[in-house]
Design a protein around this motif. Sequence first.
Motif, PDB file in Angstrom:
ATOM      1  N   LEU A 182     -58.577  20.776 -27.957  1.00  0.00           N
ATOM      2  CA  LEU A 182     -57.119  20.723 -27.862  1.00  0.00           C
ATOM      3  C   LEU A 182     -56.644  19.290 -27.657  1.00  0.00           C
ATOM      4  CD1 LEU A 182     -54.423  22.202 -27.809  1.00  0.00           C
ATOM      5  CD2 LEU A 182     -54.768  22.580 -25.348  1.00  0.00           C
ATOM      6  N   GLY A 183     -57.378  18.525 -26.866  1.00  0.00           N
ATOM      7  CA  GLY A 183     -57.032  17.115 -26.671  1.00  0.00           C
ATOM      8  C   GLY A 183     -57.138  16.329 -27.967  1.00  0.00           C
ATOM      9  N   CYS A 184     -58.175  16.575 -28.739  1.00  0.00           N
ATOM     10  CA  CYS A 184     -58.333  15.884 -30.027  1.00  0.00           C
ATOM     11  C   CYS A 184     -57.240  16.288 -31.006  1.00  0.00           C
ATOM     12  CB  CYS A 184     -59.714  16.173 -30.626  1.00  0.00           C
ATOM     13  SG  CYS A 184     -61.071  15.407 -29.712  1.00  0.00           S
ATOM     14  N   LEU A 185     -56.887  17.567 -31.036  1.00  0.00           N
ATOM     15  CA  LEU A 185     -55.815  18.036 -31.914  1.00  0.00           C
ATOM     16  C   LEU A 185     -54.477  17.422 -31.503  1.00  0.00           C
ATOM     17  CD1 LEU A 185     -54.744  19.848 -34.178  1.00  0.00           C
ATOM     18  CD2 LEU A 185     -54.504  21.662 -32.451  1.00  0.00           C
ATOM     19  N   THR A 186     -54.222  17.366 -30.218  1.00  0.00           N
ATOM     20  CA  THR A 186     -52.980  16.779 -29.723  1.00  0.00           C
ATOM     21  C   THR A 186     -52.892  15.309 -30.115  1.00  0.00           C
ATOM     22  OG1 THR A 186     -52.953  18.335 -27.881  1.00  0.00           O
ATOM     23  CG2 THR A 186     -51.608  16.372 -27.637  1.00  0.00           C
ATOM     24  N   TRP A 187     -53.983  14.582 -29.963  1.00  0.00           N
ATOM     25  CA  TRP A 187     -54.013  13.165 -30.362  1.00  0.00           C
ATOM     26  C   TRP A 187     -53.735  13.034 -31.863  1.00  0.00           C
ATOM     27  CZ3 TRP A 187     -54.712   8.738 -27.445  1.00  0.00           C
ATOM     28  CH2 TRP A 187     -54.845   7.554 -28.173  1.00  0.00           C
ATOM     29  N   HIS A 188     -54.399  13.869 -32.648  1.00  0.00           N
ATOM     30  CA  HIS A 188     -54.242  13.824 -34.108  1.00  0.00           C
ATOM     31  C   HIS A 188     -52.782  14.097 -34.507  1.00  0.00           C
ATOM     32  CE1 HIS A 188     -55.237  14.406 -38.337  1.00  0.00           C
ATOM     33  NE2 HIS A 188     -54.568  15.541 -38.288  1.00  0.00           N
ATOM     34  N   LEU A 189     -52.185  15.113 -33.912  1.00  0.00           N
ATOM     35  CA  LEU A 189     -50.799  15.426 -34.240  1.00  0.00           C
ATOM     36  C   LEU A 189     -49.859  14.317 -33.796  1.00  0.00           C
ATOM     37  CD1 LEU A 189     -50.690  19.249 -33.433  1.00  0.00           C
ATOM     38  CD2 LEU A 189     -50.798  18.146 -35.680  1.00  0.00           C
ATOM     39  N   ALA A 190     -50.124  13.734 -32.628  1.00  0.00           N
ATOM     40  CA  ALA A 190     -49.288  12.626 -32.150  1.00  0.00           C
ATOM     41  C   ALA A 190     -49.371  11.445 -33.103  1.00  0.00           C
ATOM     42  CB  ALA A 190     -49.714  12.207 -30.741  1.00  0.00           C
ATOM     43  N   GLU A 191     -50.563  11.155 -33.599  1.00  0.00           N
ATOM     44  CA  GLU A 191     -50.730  10.050 -34.549  1.00  0.00           C
ATOM     45  C   GLU A 191     -49.946  10.290 -35.831  1.00  0.00           C
ATOM     46  OE1 GLU A 191     -52.290   6.972 -34.310  1.00  0.00           O
ATOM     47  OE2 GLU A 191     -52.160   7.615 -32.224  1.00  0.00           O
ATOM     48  N   ARG A 192     -49.816  11.538 -36.224  1.00  0.00           N
ATOM     49  CA  ARG A 192     -49.067  11.876 -37.436  1.00  0.00           C
ATOM     50  C   ARG A 192     -47.571  12.011 -37.156  1.00  0.00           C
ATOM     51  NH1 ARG A 192     -51.505  14.516 -41.902  1.00  0.00           N
ATOM     52  NH2 ARG A 192     -53.687  13.996 -41.974  1.00  0.00           N
ATOM     53  N   GLY A 193     -47.191  11.913 -35.880  1.00  0.00           N
ATOM     54  CA  GLY A 193     -45.784  12.025 -35.530  1.00  0.00           C
ATOM     55  C   GLY A 193     -45.288  13.454 -35.474  1.00  0.00           C
ATOM     56  N   ILE A 194     -46.193  14.408 -35.270  1.00  0.00           N
ATOM     57  CA  ILE A 194     -45.822  15.820 -35.231  1.00  0.00           C
ATOM     58  C   ILE A 194     -45.820  16.284 -33.782  1.00  0.00           C
ATOM     59  CG2 ILE A 194     -46.458  18.142 -35.961  1.00  0.00           C
ATOM     60  CD1 ILE A 194     -47.839  16.807 -38.384  1.00  0.00           C
ATOM     61  N   ALA A 195     -44.726  16.901 -33.381  1.00  0.00           N
ATOM     62  CA  ALA A 195     -44.610  17.382 -32.007  1.00  0.00           C
ATOM     63  C   ALA A 195     -45.489  18.611 -31.794  1.00  0.00           C
ATOM     64  CB  ALA A 195     -43.160  17.719 -31.691  1.00  0.00           C
ATOM     65  N   VAL A 196     -46.197  18.650 -30.683  1.00  0.00           N
ATOM     66  CA  VAL A 196     -46.965  19.828 -30.286  1.00  0.00           C
ATOM     67  C   VAL A 196     -45.965  20.810 -29.679  1.00  0.00           C
ATOM     68  CG1 VAL A 196     -48.795  20.663 -28.767  1.00  0.00           C
ATOM     69  CG2 VAL A 196     -49.014  18.423 -29.853  1.00  0.00           C
ATOM     70  N   PRO A 197     -46.028  22.088 -30.039  1.00  0.00           N
ATOM     71  CA  PRO A 197     -45.054  23.052 -29.511  1.00  0.00           C
ATOM     72  C   PRO A 197     -45.054  23.101 -27.982  1.00  0.00           C
ATOM     73  CG  PRO A 197     -46.320  24.026 -31.298  1.00  0.00           C
ATOM     74  CD  PRO A 197     -46.954  22.695 -30.980  1.00  0.00           C
ATOM     75  N   ALA A 198     -43.874  23.224 -27.419  1.00  0.00           N
ATOM     76  CA  ALA A 198     -43.737  23.263 -25.956  1.00  0.00           C
ATOM     77  C   ALA A 198     -44.502  24.432 -25.354  1.00  0.00           C
ATOM     78  CB  ALA A 198     -42.266  23.336 -25.565  1.00  0.00           C
ATOM     79  N   GLY A 199     -44.617  25.542 -26.089  1.00  0.00           N
ATOM     80  CA  GLY A 199     -45.353  26.704 -25.577  1.00  0.00           C
ATOM     81  C   GLY A 199     -46.801  26.387 -25.266  1.00  0.00           C
ATOM     82  N   ILE A 200     -47.393  25.491 -26.036  1.00  0.00           N
ATOM     83  CA  ILE A 200     -48.774  25.065 -25.756  1.00  0.00           C
ATOM     84  C   ILE A 200     -48.819  24.352 -24.408  1.00  0.00           C
ATOM     85  CG2 ILE A 200     -50.675  23.574 -26.535  1.00  0.00           C
ATOM     86  CD1 ILE A 200     -50.230  26.058 -28.298  1.00  0.00           C
ATOM     87  N   GLY A 201     -47.849  23.497 -24.173  1.00  0.00           N
ATOM     88  CA  GLY A 201     -47.784  22.783 -22.894  1.00  0.00           C
ATOM     89  C   GLY A 201     -47.568  23.722 -21.719  1.00  0.00           C
ATOM     90  N   TRP A 202     -46.651  24.698 -21.908  1.00  0.00           N
ATOM     91  CA  TRP A 202     -46.414  25.666 -20.830  1.00  0.00           C
ATOM     92  C   TRP A 202     -47.675  26.471 -20.544  1.00  0.00           C
ATOM     93  CZ3 TRP A 202     -42.759  24.862 -17.668  1.00  0.00           C
ATOM     94  CH2 TRP A 202     -41.510  24.393 -18.079  1.00  0.00           C
ATOM     95  N   GLY A 203     -48.348  26.907 -21.582  1.00  0.00           N
ATOM     96  CA  GLY A 203     -49.586  27.673 -21.392  1.00  0.00           C
ATOM     97  C   GLY A 203     -50.659  26.855 -20.702  1.00  0.00           C
ATOM     98  N   LEU A 204     -50.815  25.612 -21.122  1.00  0.00           N
ATOM     99  CA  LEU A 204     -51.795  24.720 -20.510  1.00  0.00           C
ATOM    100  C   LEU A 204     -51.467  24.481 -19.045  1.00  0.00           C
ATOM    101  CD1 LEU A 204     -54.230  22.821 -20.805  1.00  0.00           C
ATOM    102  CD2 LEU A 204     -52.635  21.064 -21.585  1.00  0.00           C
ATOM    103  N   ALA A 205     -50.202  24.233 -18.743  1.00  0.00           N
ATOM    104  CA  ALA A 205     -49.785  23.987 -17.357  1.00  0.00           C
ATOM    105  C   ALA A 205     -50.012  25.222 -16.490  1.00  0.00           C
ATOM    106  CB  ALA A 205     -48.320  23.552 -17.314  1.00  0.00           C
ATOM    107  N   ALA A 206     -49.638  26.407 -16.999  1.00  0.00           N
ATOM    108  CA  ALA A 206     -49.806  27.644 -16.229  1.00  0.00           C
ATOM    109  C   ALA A 206     -51.289  27.941 -15.988  1.00  0.00           C
ATOM    110  CB  ALA A 206     -49.138  28.806 -16.957  1.00  0.00           C
ATOM    111  N   TYR A 207     -52.098  27.808 -17.041  1.00  0.00           N
ATOM    112  CA  TYR A 207     -53.540  28.044 -16.911  1.00  0.00           C
ATOM    113  C   TYR A 207     -54.151  27.086 -15.890  1.00  0.00           C
ATOM    114  CZ  TYR A 207     -58.497  27.751 -18.075  1.00  0.00           C
ATOM    115  OH  TYR A 207     -59.854  27.687 -18.002  1.00  0.00           O
ATOM    116  N   SER A 208     -53.792  25.830 -15.991  1.00  0.00           N
ATOM    117  CA  SER A 208     -54.365  24.820 -15.093  1.00  0.00           C
ATOM    118  C   SER A 208     -53.903  25.030 -13.654  1.00  0.00           C
ATOM    119  CB  SER A 208     -53.990  23.422 -15.573  1.00  0.00           C
ATOM    120  OG  SER A 208     -54.548  23.179 -16.837  1.00  0.00           O
TER     121      SER A 208
END
Length: 158
Positions: free
Chosen positions: A86-112
């Motif tokens: 997930l970290g590698c995918l997030t980096w890749h999308l950021a490099e392409r200028g594509i926003a990662v969906p907020a739901g992924i962040g909420w899920g990651l935060a809740a899980y953590s």
Amino acid sequence: MPQISSSPKRMLRWASGIMVVLGAGHLLLLALLAWSDITGWVDRGIWAAVPLAVTEGGEGPTVDTLQNEVTFWAGPGSFAVPFILLGCLTWHLAERGIAVPAGIGWGLAAYSAFSGVLLVPSPYFAGVVAGVLVVVAARKGVRAEADRERDGSVTAGH
């Protein structure tokens, strides 16, 4: 897909770095603490990591078998590999200028947060930071896209 500006891009890079460090650190720590179990998988074959064979005579699992399974579920079967991916995918999308969906962040935060509460003290709470960074970057990225669209329609109207 919404394009993101440099500030959300930086947030996503930080989030991805946190995820990769958490996952890789977890695997490294396991390798240091359970090296003999891991090398035993190589000696006995990769299927020895979590044997599916039932013990004869209805006996329960041995201490060695349980230790072997704990090592697997604490290592390659844990959150570590998905966090790295997930970290590698997030980096890749950021490099392409594509926003990662907020739901992924909420899920990651809740899980953590949930996992951090169950396993205190632990670095799980750093995953909450990564999740929040993804949410904030997604919101800023969407806002920036809306601003660009609004500015484009105003310019096109002239």
